[in-house]
Design an enzyme around this catalytic site. Structure first.
Site, PDB file in Angstrom:
ATOM      1  N   HIS A 130      -3.565  -9.369   3.567  1.00 62.61           N
ATOM      2  CA  HIS A 130      -5.005  -9.454   3.804  1.00 62.61           C
ATOM      3  C   HIS A 130      -5.275 -10.360   5.003  1.00 62.61           C
ATOM      4  O   HIS A 130      -4.694 -11.442   5.115  1.00 62.61           O
ATOM      5  CB  HIS A 130      -5.724 -10.033   2.582  1.00 62.61           C
ATOM      6  CG  HIS A 130      -5.823  -9.067   1.447  1.00 62.61           C
ATOM      7  ND1 HIS A 130      -6.015  -9.463   0.140  1.00 62.61           N
ATOM      8  CD2 HIS A 130      -5.752  -7.702   1.410  1.00 62.61           C
ATOM      9  CE1 HIS A 130      -6.071  -8.395  -0.638  1.00 62.61           C
ATOM     10  NE2 HIS A 130      -5.910  -7.315   0.114  1.00 62.61           N
TER      11      HIS A 130
ATOM     12  N   HIS B   8      -2.405   2.443  -5.746  1.00 61.93           N
ATOM     13  CA  HIS B   8      -3.121   1.193  -5.539  1.00 61.93           C
ATOM     14  C   HIS B   8      -3.259   0.400  -6.834  1.00 61.93           C
ATOM     15  O   HIS B   8      -3.438  -0.816  -6.796  1.00 61.93           O
ATOM     16  CB  HIS B   8      -4.499   1.473  -4.935  1.00 61.93           C
ATOM     17  CG  HIS B   8      -4.834   0.580  -3.778  1.00 61.93           C
ATOM     18  ND1 HIS B   8      -4.116   0.585  -2.593  1.00 61.93           N
ATOM     19  CD2 HIS B   8      -5.802  -0.361  -3.626  1.00 61.93           C
ATOM     20  CE1 HIS B   8      -4.632  -0.314  -1.770  1.00 61.93           C
ATOM     21  NE2 HIS B   8      -5.649  -0.891  -2.369  1.00 61.93           N
TER      22      HIS B   8
ATOM     23  N   ARG C 239       0.864  -1.177   0.000  1.00 62.93           N
ATOM     24  CA  ARG C 239       0.000   0.000   0.000  1.00 62.93           C
ATOM     25  C   ARG C 239       0.903   1.230   0.000  1.00 62.93           C
ATOM     26  O   ARG C 239       2.043   1.185   0.467  1.00 62.93           O
ATOM     27  CB  ARG C 239      -0.894   0.020   1.232  1.00 62.93           C
ATOM     28  CG  ARG C 239      -1.798  -1.197   1.381  1.00 62.93           C
ATOM     29  CD  ARG C 239      -2.553  -1.139   2.701  1.00 62.93           C
ATOM     30  NE  ARG C 239      -3.458  -2.271   2.885  1.00 62.93           N
ATOM     31  CZ  ARG C 239      -3.134  -3.415   3.484  1.00 62.93           C
ATOM     32  NH1 ARG C 239      -1.907  -3.563   3.963  1.00 62.93           N
ATOM     33  NH2 ARG C 239      -4.013  -4.386   3.605  1.00 62.93           N
TER      34      ARG C 239
ATOM     35  N   TYR D 233      -9.391 -11.024  -6.757  1.00 57.98           N
ATOM     36  CA  TYR D 233      -8.443 -10.948  -7.862  1.00 57.98           C
ATOM     37  C   TYR D 233      -8.570 -12.152  -8.784  1.00 57.98           C
ATOM     38  O   TYR D 233      -8.221 -12.073  -9.959  1.00 57.98           O
ATOM     39  CB  TYR D 233      -7.012 -10.835  -7.330  1.00 57.98           C
ATOM     40  CG  TYR D 233      -6.750  -9.535  -6.626  1.00 57.98           C
ATOM     41  CD1 TYR D 233      -6.513  -8.365  -7.337  1.00 57.98           C
ATOM     42  CD2 TYR D 233      -6.758  -9.461  -5.235  1.00 57.98           C
ATOM     43  CE1 TYR D 233      -6.293  -7.165  -6.688  1.00 57.98           C
ATOM     44  CE2 TYR D 233      -6.536  -8.257  -4.579  1.00 57.98           C
ATOM     45  CZ  TYR D 233      -6.304  -7.115  -5.315  1.00 57.98           C
ATOM     46  OH  TYR D 233      -6.097  -5.924  -4.673  1.00 57.98           O
TER      47      TYR D 233
ATOM     48  N   LYS E  22      -2.199  -2.474   8.082  1.00 60.24           N
ATOM     49  CA  LYS E  22      -3.264  -1.943   8.926  1.00 60.24           C
ATOM     50  C   LYS E  22      -3.117  -2.496  10.338  1.00 60.24           C
ATOM     51  O   LYS E  22      -2.866  -3.673  10.539  1.00 60.24           O
ATOM     52  CB  LYS E  22      -4.628  -2.310   8.337  1.00 60.24           C
ATOM     53  CG  LYS E  22      -4.880  -1.667   6.971  1.00 60.24           C
ATOM     54  CD  LYS E  22      -6.236  -2.040   6.419  1.00 60.24           C
ATOM     55  CE  LYS E  22      -6.485  -1.358   5.086  1.00 60.24           C
ATOM     56  NZ  LYS E  22      -7.809  -1.707   4.512  1.00 60.24           N
TER      57      LYS E  22
ATOM     58  N   ARG F 134      -0.600  -2.057  -6.813  1.00 67.71           N
ATOM     59  CA  ARG F 134      -0.903  -3.151  -5.883  1.00 67.71           C
ATOM     60  C   ARG F 134      -1.863  -4.147  -6.532  1.00 67.71           C
ATOM     61  O   ARG F 134      -1.660  -5.360  -6.439  1.00 67.71           O
ATOM     62  CB  ARG F 134      -1.492  -2.577  -4.600  1.00 67.71           C
ATOM     63  CG  ARG F 134      -1.898  -3.604  -3.539  1.00 67.71           C
ATOM     64  CD  ARG F 134      -2.265  -2.870  -2.254  1.00 67.71           C
ATOM     65  NE  ARG F 134      -3.024  -3.673  -1.316  1.00 67.71           N
ATOM     66  CZ  ARG F 134      -2.490  -4.477  -0.402  1.00 67.71           C
ATOM     67  NH1 ARG F 134      -1.171  -4.612  -0.346  1.00 67.71           N
ATOM     68  NH2 ARG F 134      -3.245  -5.144   0.452  1.00 67.71           N
TER      69      ARG F 134
END
Length: 341
Positions: A312, A286, A163, A321, A214, A289
């Site tokens: 993730h 992004h 990210r 994806y 995150k 990414r």
């Protein structure tokens, strides 16, 4: 409707501050996340107050459901929200009530059974490998410190699937260039000897970067030789020109004043490179990414490996994806098979 007493209004405000402090201190939420939650929660509390609800313990499931419906229909001060935006706001509301119940502030969680609207599934935007190569080449204009930084930044974004916040958050100590010796390379550069980059030497073994995603969740991601070459060129030949203007920041990517590169500056880098490369459409960090994940899956990578590389929490997030690659297969089949239509 008469205005609620200040003490009652403060009960909601104190509860909201407690949850936001918990997210910041205990969960390590970013400032960007906190701002979004503070905005969504502020609208929710205003909604409750206009309906005479001034205490966290007085909130019922009906008020939460009504708020969700209110988001979708809008009001004189707010446009109706799309399903995805309403779902995001409900995430803040549900997190708030879950926290209050867990802390014993209230006896039950009125938001637990309120489900968010299902947004239309949109496939992530990815560009082709040829377009990625054009973009990366366009980032390096000349051999200036800025161009070395821009090329290294985009190579790291595409080479690691990071990210943009993770990339600009990198510190020098978060990088392990494997067998390469940066000090020796810097000495060669200072004495005029040929630099290691582009010299035909074997690529490093085990080049990795440490990314913080995150919630400050850490993961280790490998880098290929192209990204490593670009990164080493920036660290050895470009970064010193910027770092002498700063105050010893450990950041990998610096602005021309010697400070850490900002998100907006990173966006500008890719926008300018896209313009020079003649790439139309909206490209962002992004996009690289998304392209990283799509190209890995196209190349046969296991979806759970891609999940780990992207950071993730759930493989369900990564599986979107696979829809991109399936669509690509259908397009190729429709164009190439003699009896496809």
């Amino acid at each position: 409707m008469p205005e609620a007493p200040a003490a009652s209004r403060d009960a909601l405000a104190r509860a909201a501050r407690g949850w936001l402090d918990h997210l910041r201190v205990e969960r390590g939420a970013s400032e960007h996340t906190l701002r979004a939650y503070r905005r969504d929660l502020g609208r929710y509390l205003d909604f409750l107050r206009t309906r005479g609800v001034t205490d966290p313990g007085a909130v019922a499931e009906q008020q939460v459901s009504d708020f969700l419906a209110h988001l979708r229909t809008g009001d004189p001060d707010h446009q109706p929200l799309a399903a995805s935006s309403a779902a995001r706001a409900l995430v803040a509301v549900r997190g708030f009530h879950r926290f209050l119940a867990a802390e014993g502030v209230v006896s039950d969680d009125p938001a637990q059974v309120v489900t968010p609207p299902t947004p239309a599934r949109r496939l992530p935007k990815a560009i082709s490998i040829e377009e990625v190569e054009r973009l990366l080449e366009a980032a390096a204009v000349g051999d200036t410190p800025a161009s070395l930084r821009d090329r290294a930044l985009l190579e790291v974004l595409y080479g690691s699937g990071a990210r943009v916040s993770e990339a600009i958050g990198l510190d020098v100590d978060d990088i392990d260039l494997g067998t390469r010796d940066l000090a020796a390379a810097a000495a060669e550069e200072a004495t005029g000897a040929p630099a290691a980059v582009g010299s035909g030497q074997s690529p490093p073994q085990g080049t990795v970067v440490r990314l913080f995603g995150k919630g400050r969740k850490e993961r280790i991601v490998p880098l290929g030789s192209y990204a490593t070459d670009a990164l080493e060129a920036w660290l050895v030949r470009g970064r010193p020109a910027f770092s002498i203007k700063g105050k010893g920041t450990p950041a990998v990517f610096l602005n021309q004043r010697g400070g850490r590169l900002s998100r907006q500056s990173a966006w500008n880098v890719i926008q300018q490179a896209a313009e020079r490369a003649g790439l139309s459409g909206h490209l962002s960090p992004h996009t690289l990414r998304h392209s990283f994940a799509t190209h890995l899956l196209d190349g046969g990578a296991d979806v759970r490996v891609v999940q780990e590389l992207l950071g993730h929490a759930s493989v369900t997030t990564t599986q979107i994806y696979t829809l991109v690659t399936a669509r690509h297969l259908r397009e190729v089949y429709a164009q190439a098979h003699p009896r496809a239509r």
